[in-house]
Scaffold this motif. Structure first.
Motif, mmCIF file in Angstrom:
data_model
loop_
_atom_site.group_PDB
_atom_site.id
_atom_site.type_symbol
_atom_site.label_atom_id
_atom_site.label_comp_id
_atom_site.label_asym_id
_atom_site.label_seq_id
_atom_site.Cartn_x
_atom_site.Cartn_y
_atom_site.Cartn_z
ATOM 1 N N LEU A 233 -9.822 -1.828 -7.906
ATOM 2 C CA LEU A 233 -8.795 -0.952 -7.808
ATOM 3 C C LEU A 233 -8.334 -1.195 -6.476
ATOM 4 N N PHE B 163 -6.620 9.625 -6.193
ATOM 5 C CA PHE B 163 -7.058 8.353 -5.625
ATOM 6 C C PHE B 163 -6.200 7.955 -4.220
ATOM 7 N N ASP C 197 -5.813 6.262 -14.819
ATOM 8 C CA ASP C 197 -7.300 6.606 -16.143
ATOM 9 C C ASP C 197 -8.043 7.200 -15.227
ATOM 10 N N TRP C 198 -8.310 6.047 -13.773
ATOM 11 C CA TRP C 198 -9.355 6.712 -13.293
ATOM 12 C C TRP C 198 -9.470 8.342 -12.418
ATOM 13 N N GLU C 199 -8.117 8.521 -12.258
ATOM 14 C CA GLU C 199 -7.651 10.166 -11.584
ATOM 15 C C GLU C 199 -7.961 10.904 -12.925
ATOM 16 N N HIS D 74 -14.794 0.676 -6.141
ATOM 17 C CA HIS D 74 -14.299 0.469 -6.507
ATOM 18 C C HIS D 74 -13.137 -0.449 -5.961
ATOM 19 N N GLN E 151 -10.494 10.389 -15.310
ATOM 20 C CA GLN E 151 -11.696 10.160 -15.329
ATOM 21 C C GLN E 151 -12.474 11.267 -14.533
ATOM 22 N N HIS E 152 -12.033 11.255 -12.597
ATOM 23 C CA HIS E 152 -12.281 11.660 -11.687
ATOM 24 C C HIS E 152 -12.043 12.948 -11.779
ATOM 25 N N ILE F 250 -5.176 3.587 -12.056
ATOM 26 C CA ILE F 250 -5.443 4.489 -11.061
ATOM 27 C C ILE F 250 -5.551 5.799 -11.491
#
Length: 619
Positions: free
Chosen positions: A351, A421, A412-414, A348, A416-417, A410
């Motif tokens: 980020l 975060f 987008d990351w959250e 990461h 996706q996962h 962040i």
């Protein structure tokens, strides 16, 4: 050209003339008439035979011309068919000789063109065969037994030209690839192991077969060598990183590091062997110095925690961090945790870099606000304030943009996962809100502290008088002051009445507040003066003299700055000279309301004071 009738007349005249000559000759000779007749018949016979022979010869010539015409016609027809031309049609009005000549010229033209086609065909065919042999390709096909057409010749020529371009391209690619392959073998200190690799490296460039398979194999060989080099480079980098970590944790000196690193900048196999041996040596030292090694790993782990914005709760989850039992198992736990944090950061990294960028901008904003509240910031040298203002505007412009970008990444990351975060143990949005809330609360606390300090300073100035805000001008050594005796005499004069306090106030360096004092304050002052009027003039003059001497020793000139043109001001006054105490209290006011309040409090204090004021030393 004579006509046939005229020709007959000429022949008859010639025959008659010749026969007459024959008859005269025969008469002269004495030949009888029977013999003359016989001889005449012989002459006629000879003439008839001659004419017949001539006719036969002419007929033979005509037949020969016809034969040649037929021959030329046939050859022209065959050539036209062979060369894909339409049949040649000669003109019917031509004579036999003209027809023969025309057909002969056409036949010769077509024959020459056919020969030229075969010459070109053989030339291109040889080139095509040569290029195909070099590149292992199939030659261009043209049907045998027939004359190549113009289209076939053009196609063959284009094919040969494309083969030449392809051959030059392959040869250029081969030469460049060969150089790179030789360089890769040299960098890795390796020798060609396969027969193909040896052919590429050792054989001459002209003998290499530029076939499609060989070119593919050449690319594969180059890619394999590059991958091997890259793998070896990664391996060397990993070994170097591991060795540097071991050196840092073992506190290996720079001189020893430099001695080992000398001449080991390549990716050769001897370098790998040397690195492995050095790592093995450091591993042995590591187990001999487990405690120091664990402490070094803890320091490194703390750095990774800070980079990953770990909260205290997340840090406490690694319980081995506080353990004092330094064993190999503890060392292994720390090593695994460092590796885990390093992997987490690298995964990461983008980020965390964006978050760090936002944090840096936020710190710069706080620093600019701190500088803005610094009273010494107006010592502007070299346009420092202008540079600070430009930097402040730049920070305030970039901070919201970076904040939104980080929030988007962040989010987008959250998404996706499907998990939050965490930054400092909370979501990034909450982390930002906390930072801003902390900043606002600190500003409120600073403001309250400034207000308390200002109130305390005002209270002290109400009692002891204000201090000058600017230092006195420095004089050169030996420079006398202006009229020191007169000023000292005026300050030490104790024979003045308390009314002189008013004149002293008016003649001070800074004037009293220009607006008129409120009526309530004047009433309080009047009442205080009525009480103090009962004091004797002698005691008042004595006290005034003591106060003046005390003021002269501490400095009676004070400075202040006006902060508001309408109703807010701050001036130092040598006023409030109360007859009872004769004390010139210097006070700093921010508004008329505070000025009135201070005067009221001072008047009450004077009313409660005793007739004999306290000595100046107790003030």
């Amino acid at each position: 050209m004579s006509s046939p009738s005229q020709l007959r007349d000429d022949l008859a005249k010639c025959l008659e003339s010749s026969m007459q000559k024959f008859h005269n000759i025969w008469v002269d000779i004495g030949i009888c008439e029977s013999q003359q007749k016989q001889r005449s018949e012989t002459v006629v016979e000879h003439l008839r035979n001659l004419l017949e022979e001539m006719v036969q010869e002419e007929e033979m010539l005509r037949n020969q011309i016809r034969t040649r015409i037929e021959k030329y016609s046939k050859e022209v027809r065959e050539l036209c068919q062979d060369m894909s031309y339409p049949d040649y049609q000669y003109k019917k009005s031509y004579s036999m000789l003209q027809t023969e000549k025309d057909l002969k010229m056409r036949m010769e033209t077509l024959s020459n063109e056919k020969a030229e086609r075969f010459r070109k065909f053989n030339h291109f065919k040889d080139q095509d065969q040569h290029l195909c042999d070099i590149m292992c390709l199939t030659p261009y096909y043209i049907p045998s037994g027939s004359t190549p057409t113009l289209e076939q010749l053009q196609a063959l020529e284009n094919h040969v030209a494309s083969l030449k371009i392809e051959k030059d391209k392959r040869f250029h690619e081969f030469v460049n690839s060969k150089k790179e392959i030789i360089k890769l073998f040299s960098e890795m200190e390796r020798s060609p192991e396969t027969e193909f690799a040896r052919d590429v490296v050792c054989e001459s460039d002209s003998t290499f077969q530029l076939s499609t398979e060989n070119m593919k194999a050449l690319k594969v060989l180059k890619v394999e060598l590059e991958e091997e080099k890259e793998e070896m480079k990664k391996k060397v980098d990993q070994l170097w990183n591991k060795l540097h970590v071991l050196w840092d944790r073992l506190d290996i000196g720079e001189s020893e590091r430099a001695n080992f690193s000398k001449g080991k900048t390549s990716v050769k196999e001897p370098v790998v062997i040397a690195l492995k041996e050095e790592i093995s040596r450091c591993e042995k030292l590591k187990f001999q110095n487990i405690q120091r090694f664990v402490e070094g790993m803890r320091k490194e782990l703390t750095e990774w925690w800070d980079k990953c914005y770990y909260s205290q709760q997340q840090k406490r989850a690694f319980t081995a961090f506080k353990s004092e039992n330094f064993t190999e198992e503890l060392l292994q736990l720390h090593d695994e945790e460092v590796l885990r944090m390093k992997t987490y950061y690298e995964k990461h990294q983008e980020l965390f870099e964006d978050i760090s960028k936002w944090a840096d901008l936020f710190k710069k904003m706080l620093e600019h606000e701190r500088k803005a509240n610094d009273p010494n910031r107006f010592n502007n040298r070299g346009g420092k304030l202008l540079l600070e203002e430009k930097e402040r505007k730049k920070v305030l412009k970039e901070l919201p943009k970076v904040e939104e970008d980080v929030k988007t990444l962040i989010a987008d990351w959250e998404k996706q996962h499907e998990k939050p975060f965490l930054v400092d143990g909370r979501r990034f949005v909450d982390y930002i809100e906390k930072q801003w809330a902390t900043h606002q609360s600190s500003k409120i606390i600073e403001k309250e502290e400034r207000n308390k300090a200002r109130a305390k300073l005002m209270e002290e100035e109400m009692i002891y008088g204000s201090k000058p805000t600017t230092p006195a001008k420095r004089r050169f050594i030996g420079t006398p002051s202006k009229t020191p005796n007169n000023k000292q005499r005026r300050m030490n004069d104790t024979n003045r009445t308390p009314a002189s306090c008013g004149r002293l106030q008016q003649n001070s360096v800074f004037a009293s507040p220009r607006p008129r004092v409120p009526a309530s304050a004047s009433k309080i002052l009047a009442s205080s003066r009525s009480v103090n009027r009962r004091r004797s003039g002698r005691i008042a003059r004595k006290v005034l003299g003591e106060k003046v001497n005390f003021g002269n020793s501490h400095m009676t000139n004070h400075y202040t700055t006006s902060t508001n043109q309408n109703d807010t001001f701050s001036q130092t006054t040598l006023g409030s000279c109360v007859q009872s105490g004769g004390v010139c209290n210097a006070s700093t006011m921010e508004s008329y309301h505070e000025f009135e309040k201070a005067v009221h409090q001072n008047a009450k204090a004077n009313c409660r004071s005793s007739i004999i004021p306290k000595s100046p030393g107790k003030l």
